[in-house]
Design an enzyme around this catalytic site. Structure first.
Site, short mmCIF file in Angstrom:
data_model
loop_
_atom_site.label_atom_id
_atom_site.label_comp_id
_atom_site.label_asym_id
_atom_site.label_seq_id
_atom_site.Cartn_x
_atom_site.Cartn_y
_atom_site.Cartn_z
N SER A 31 -1.72 -3.95 -12.75
CA SER A 31 -0.73 -3.26 -13.60
C SER A 31 -0.70 -3.84 -15.00
CB SER A 31 0.66 -3.38 -12.99
OG SER A 31 0.76 -2.52 -11.89
N HIS A 62 -1.88 2.26 -14.58
CA HIS A 62 -3.17 2.30 -13.88
C HIS A 62 -3.88 3.57 -14.33
CE1 HIS A 62 -2.53 -1.04 -10.96
NE2 HIS A 62 -1.27 -0.82 -11.31
N HIS A 84 -2.80 1.32 -4.21
CA HIS A 84 -1.87 0.46 -3.49
C HIS A 84 -1.48 1.11 -2.17
CE1 HIS A 84 -1.23 -0.23 -7.85
NE2 HIS A 84 -1.09 -1.48 -7.52
N TYR A 86 1.38 1.11 -0.96
CA TYR A 86 2.67 1.80 -1.06
C TYR A 86 2.51 3.22 -1.63
CZ TYR A 86 2.59 0.45 -6.01
OH TYR A 86 2.23 0.27 -7.33
N GLU A 87 1.35 3.50 -2.22
CA GLU A 87 1.16 4.88 -2.74
C GLU A 87 0.95 5.86 -1.59
OE1 GLU A 87 -1.38 5.19 -6.49
OE2 GLU A 87 -1.81 3.12 -5.91
N ALA A 114 -0.44 -8.09 -11.31
CA ALA A 114 0.85 -8.55 -11.84
C ALA A 114 1.67 -8.96 -10.63
CB ALA A 114 1.55 -7.43 -12.61
N MET A 212 1.96 -6.70 -4.49
CA MET A 212 1.85 -5.55 -3.60
C MET A 212 0.40 -5.04 -3.53
SD MET A 212 5.05 -3.33 -5.06
CE MET A 212 6.59 -4.12 -5.59
N SER A 213 -0.54 -5.95 -3.79
CA SER A 213 -1.95 -5.51 -3.82
C SER A 213 -2.86 -6.66 -3.45
CB SER A 213 -2.26 -5.01 -5.24
OG SER A 213 -2.29 -6.12 -6.13
N ASN A 236 7.11 -11.47 -14.00
CA ASN A 236 8.57 -11.60 -13.90
C ASN A 236 8.86 -12.73 -12.91
OD1 ASN A 236 7.48 -9.32 -12.06
ND2 ASN A 236 9.25 -10.16 -10.96
N HIS A 248 9.54 -2.21 -13.22
CA HIS A 248 8.13 -2.05 -13.59
C HIS A 248 7.97 -2.10 -15.10
CE1 HIS A 248 4.00 -1.29 -12.68
NE2 HIS A 248 3.96 -0.15 -13.33
O1 LIG Z 1 -1.61 -3.53 -9.12
P1 LIG Z 1 -0.69 -4.68 -9.27
O2 LIG Z 1 -0.55 -5.52 -8.02
O3 LIG Z 1 -0.99 -5.50 -10.49
O4 LIG Z 1 0.77 -4.03 -9.55
C1 LIG Z 1 1.97 -4.74 -9.36
C2 LIG Z 1 2.44 -4.46 -7.98
C3 LIG Z 1 3.03 -3.09 -8.15
O5 LIG Z 1 2.04 -2.13 -8.10
C4 LIG Z 1 3.61 -3.14 -9.54
C5 LIG Z 1 5.08 -3.44 -9.47
O6 LIG Z 1 5.63 -3.53 -10.77
O7 LIG Z 1 2.94 -4.20 -10.23
N1 LIG Z 2 6.11 -7.58 -4.63
C1 LIG Z 2 6.20 -7.80 -5.97
N2 LIG Z 2 5.22 -7.31 -6.76
C2 LIG Z 2 5.34 -7.54 -8.09
N3 LIG Z 2 4.51 -7.18 -9.10
C3 LIG Z 2 5.05 -7.63 -10.25
N4 LIG Z 2 6.21 -8.29 -10.01
C4 LIG Z 2 6.40 -8.24 -8.65
C5 LIG Z 2 7.42 -8.74 -7.80
O1 LIG Z 2 8.39 -9.40 -8.22
N5 LIG Z 2 7.27 -8.49 -6.46
#
Ligand SMILES: O=P(O)(O)O[C@@H]1C[C@H](O)[C@@H](CO)O1
Ligand SMILES: Nc1nc2[nH]cnc2c(=O)[nH]1
Length: 276
Positions: A31, A62, A84, A86-87, A114, A212-213, A236, A248
């Protein structure tokens, strides 16, 4: 042959016709980190929707395109946008691009994301070298019959994040005078950010960053014998650390701020990664 094996070969054949570049290094850009793909020279850009059997990106930040070309003297293929769990994609779809990269000739992967900072020493804007991961997605991309064309039934995950690559990343960060944290990435399904109680639990479990990835892609890469380096942008502080909601937008804003350091570090690593 598993249909996915055939589909990956068909996707790779299509890409091979669209681009004359034969990549050896794969990049998965998380991200807000897709900007690195703009540094690729003589780029061939292929939107995911044009590639047979490829999913499409649905998340802000993305772009949803494959970029092949030259970067720091190496031929690379970058995912400018990832998929992802979650998508709503299955983990076989989430990891399909890794299978295609392997079929294109990739044997080294730099995966970025991220993530929320769990470690209380971390700050938003930090870069973290991933030492190891904890899979808390309660799923695995290797479920179901094994595809022997891709790898063994029970892959070893002892050195999922290549020790030589981690040493290289440390050296490049030192040469660039860039602070580089190190830690364990915990992969959750999302799309919710965590509760404060969940973050306290993850800290007790040894997590330093949460996302989340990444975990599914790294499992698939190791299954296929691809060496992996992972870098998280701590976008964050994780839930409950600051008395403010997570968003986000904040993730994207921090990635924007981190951009110059992130690009310089990854380019420095790419320059030397084939020598280790
Ligand atoms: O694709 P990443 O893991 O960088 O994205 C992060 C996880 C979620 O998709 C998103 C949450 O803000 O950022
Ligand atoms: N699960 C999760 N994914 C993130 N991606 C960016 N920040 C976060 C977070 O605080 N938690």
């Amino acid at each position: 042959m598993k249909p996915m094996v055939q589909q990956a070969q068909e996707a790779a054949a299509y890409i091979g016709k669209r681009s004359g570049h034969r990549p050896v290094i794969g990049l998965v850009l998380g991200s807000g980190l897709g900007v690195l793909a703009e540094e690729i020279r003589h780029a061939d850009v292929i939107p995911y929707e044009e590639i047979p059997h490829f999913p499409v990106s649905t998340v802000q930040g993305h772009a949803g395109q494959l970029v092949l070309g030259e970067l720091e003297g190496q031929t690379v293929v970058a995912m400018q946008g990832r998929f992802h769990y979650y998508e709503g994609y299955g983990l076989d779809q989430v990891t399909f691009p890794i299978r295609v990269m392997k079929d294109l000739g990739v044997d080294r992967l730099i995966v970025t994301n991220a993530a929320g900072g769990i470690n209380l020493d971390f700050g938003a804007g930090d870069l973290m070298l991933i030492q190891d991961h904890i899979n808390l997605m309660f799923n695995n991309p290797l479920f179901g019959p094994n595809a022997p064309e891709w790898g063994v039934r029970f892959p070893d995950m002892s050195d999922a994040y290549d020790p030589s690559y981690r040493q290289l990343a440390r050296r490049v960060a030192e040469d660039q005078n860039v602070s580089l944290r190190e830690g364990v990435y915990v992969g959750l399904t999302g799309p919710t950010y965590e509760t404060p109680a969940e973050i306290r639990m993850l800290r007790k479990l040894g997590g330093d960053a949460v996302g989340m990835s990444t975990v599914p892609e790294v499992i698939a890469a190791r299954h296929a014998g691809i060496r992996v380096l992972g870098i998280s942008c701590i976008s964050n502080l994780a839930a409950g650390i600051l008395d403010q909601p997570l968003s986000h937008d904040e993730v994207m804003e921090t990635a924007e701020q981190v951009k110059p350091r992130f690009i310089r570090l990854v380019k420095g690593i790419i320059k030397d990664i084939r020598s280790v």
